[in-house]
Design a protein around this motif. Structure first.
Motif, short mmCIF file in Angstrom:
data_model
loop_
_atom_site.label_atom_id
_atom_site.label_comp_id
_atom_site.label_asym_id
_atom_site.label_seq_id
_atom_site.Cartn_x
_atom_site.Cartn_y
_atom_site.Cartn_z
N ALA A 8 0.81 -1.21 0.00
CA ALA A 8 0.00 0.00 0.00
C ALA A 8 0.85 1.27 0.00
N VAL A 9 2.14 1.14 0.23
CA VAL A 9 3.04 2.29 0.30
C VAL A 9 3.80 2.41 -1.01
N PRO A 10 3.68 3.54 -1.70
CA PRO A 10 4.36 3.68 -2.99
C PRO A 10 5.88 3.77 -2.86
N GLU A 11 6.55 3.10 -3.79
CA GLU A 11 8.00 3.20 -3.86
C GLU A 11 8.36 4.20 -4.96
N TYR A 12 9.22 5.13 -4.61
CA TYR A 12 9.72 6.10 -5.58
C TYR A 12 11.03 5.58 -6.14
N ASP A 13 11.18 5.67 -7.45
CA ASP A 13 12.41 5.21 -8.10
C ASP A 13 13.60 6.00 -7.58
N PHE A 14 14.70 5.31 -7.39
CA PHE A 14 15.93 5.98 -6.97
C PHE A 14 16.41 6.87 -8.11
N PRO A 15 16.54 8.17 -7.86
CA PRO A 15 16.83 9.10 -8.95
C PRO A 15 18.31 9.27 -9.27
N TRP A 16 19.19 8.47 -8.67
CA TRP A 16 20.63 8.69 -8.79
C TRP A 16 20.93 10.17 -8.61
N ASP A 20 23.12 18.61 -9.36
CA ASP A 20 22.11 19.32 -10.16
C ASP A 20 20.70 19.14 -9.60
N LYS A 21 20.46 18.02 -8.93
CA LYS A 21 19.15 17.73 -8.35
C LYS A 21 19.11 18.08 -6.86
N SER A 22 20.17 18.72 -6.36
CA SER A 22 20.31 19.02 -4.93
C SER A 22 20.24 17.76 -4.08
N TYR A 23 20.55 16.63 -4.69
CA TYR A 23 20.56 15.32 -4.03
C TYR A 23 19.20 14.91 -3.46
N ALA A 24 18.13 15.54 -3.90
CA ALA A 24 16.79 15.20 -3.44
C ALA A 24 16.37 13.83 -3.99
N LEU A 25 15.67 13.08 -3.16
CA LEU A 25 15.21 11.74 -3.55
C LEU A 25 13.76 11.71 -3.98
N PHE A 26 12.98 12.70 -3.57
CA PHE A 26 11.54 12.69 -3.78
C PHE A 26 11.12 13.89 -4.61
N LEU A 87 16.82 2.42 3.04
CA LEU A 87 15.63 3.15 2.61
C LEU A 87 15.65 4.55 3.17
N VAL A 88 15.05 5.46 2.43
CA VAL A 88 14.63 6.73 3.00
C VAL A 88 13.11 6.71 2.87
N ILE A 89 12.46 6.88 4.00
CA ILE A 89 11.01 6.80 4.08
C ILE A 89 10.45 8.23 4.21
N PRO A 113 6.20 7.70 21.85
CA PRO A 113 5.98 6.59 20.92
C PRO A 113 4.61 6.60 20.25
N GLU A 114 3.62 7.20 20.89
CA GLU A 114 2.29 7.22 20.28
C GLU A 114 2.16 8.27 19.17
N VAL A 115 3.13 9.17 19.05
CA VAL A 115 3.14 10.14 17.95
C VAL A 115 3.75 9.45 16.74
N GLN A 116 2.91 9.01 15.83
CA GLN A 116 3.34 8.27 14.65
C GLN A 116 2.87 8.99 13.38
N PRO A 117 3.79 9.24 12.46
CA PRO A 117 3.39 9.84 11.19
C PRO A 117 2.80 8.78 10.26
N THR A 118 2.21 9.25 9.17
CA THR A 118 1.73 8.36 8.13
C THR A 118 2.84 8.17 7.10
N ILE A 119 3.15 6.94 6.77
CA ILE A 119 4.16 6.67 5.76
C ILE A 119 3.51 6.89 4.39
N ILE A 120 4.13 7.78 3.60
CA ILE A 120 3.54 8.12 2.30
C ILE A 120 4.37 7.62 1.12
N GLY A 121 5.55 7.08 1.38
CA GLY A 121 6.38 6.55 0.30
C GLY A 121 7.77 6.23 0.80
N TYR A 122 8.52 5.57 -0.05
CA TYR A 122 9.90 5.25 0.29
C TYR A 122 10.73 5.16 -0.97
N CYS A 123 12.03 5.28 -0.78
CA CYS A 123 12.98 5.16 -1.87
C CYS A 123 14.11 4.25 -1.40
#
Length: 132
Positions: A8-16, A20-26, A87-89, A113-123
């Protein structure tokens, strides 16, 4: 909120990433969203995170999330096992203005521990990628 299925969690392609991309993954809309943060970890930890949420591991008292994916990329490349992928989530918080969150310039630390974010993707960071 804890996700129960990796399918259910989308995987983002590793952008190498490069300078030039500021090393951003997403995509820019995630990188620029103030409620989207990033967590780097070994790929082997992902199923446990999906099932049980993010947990601090002693001696740490908090779970850290970076405000830009490049900080996680640097972290996992510095601390990785040479044969394992990492992974970077990407996660989304409802708010960062809540008890149990220390909001810093480049990251946050979640102490409750009860403060949990929603996982929206990973690389997946390939084990042969060298971040300079």
């Amino acid at each position: 909120m804890v996700n129960n299925e990796s399918a259910a969690v989308p995987e983002y392609d590793f952008p190498w990433p490069n300078e030039d991309k500021s090393y951003a993954l997403f995509p820019k809309e995630l990188e620029d969203d103030p409620l989207v943060l990033f967590h780097g970890t070994a790929k082997k930890n992902f199923e446990s995170i999906l099932k049980d949420g993010f947990k601090a591991h002693p001696p740490l008292e908090s779970v850290s999330y970076a405000k830009n994916s490049v900080y996680c990329l640097s972290h996992v490349c510095r601390n990785r096992s040479p044969e394992d992928d990492d992974l970077v989530i990407a996660v989304r918080f409802e708010t960062l203005d809540t008890q149990g969150i220390a909001n810093n310039t480049q990251d946050i630390h979640v102490y409750e521990p009860e403060v949990q974010p929603t996982i929206i993707g990973y690389c997946t960071i390939p084990h042969d990628f060298e971040h300079k």
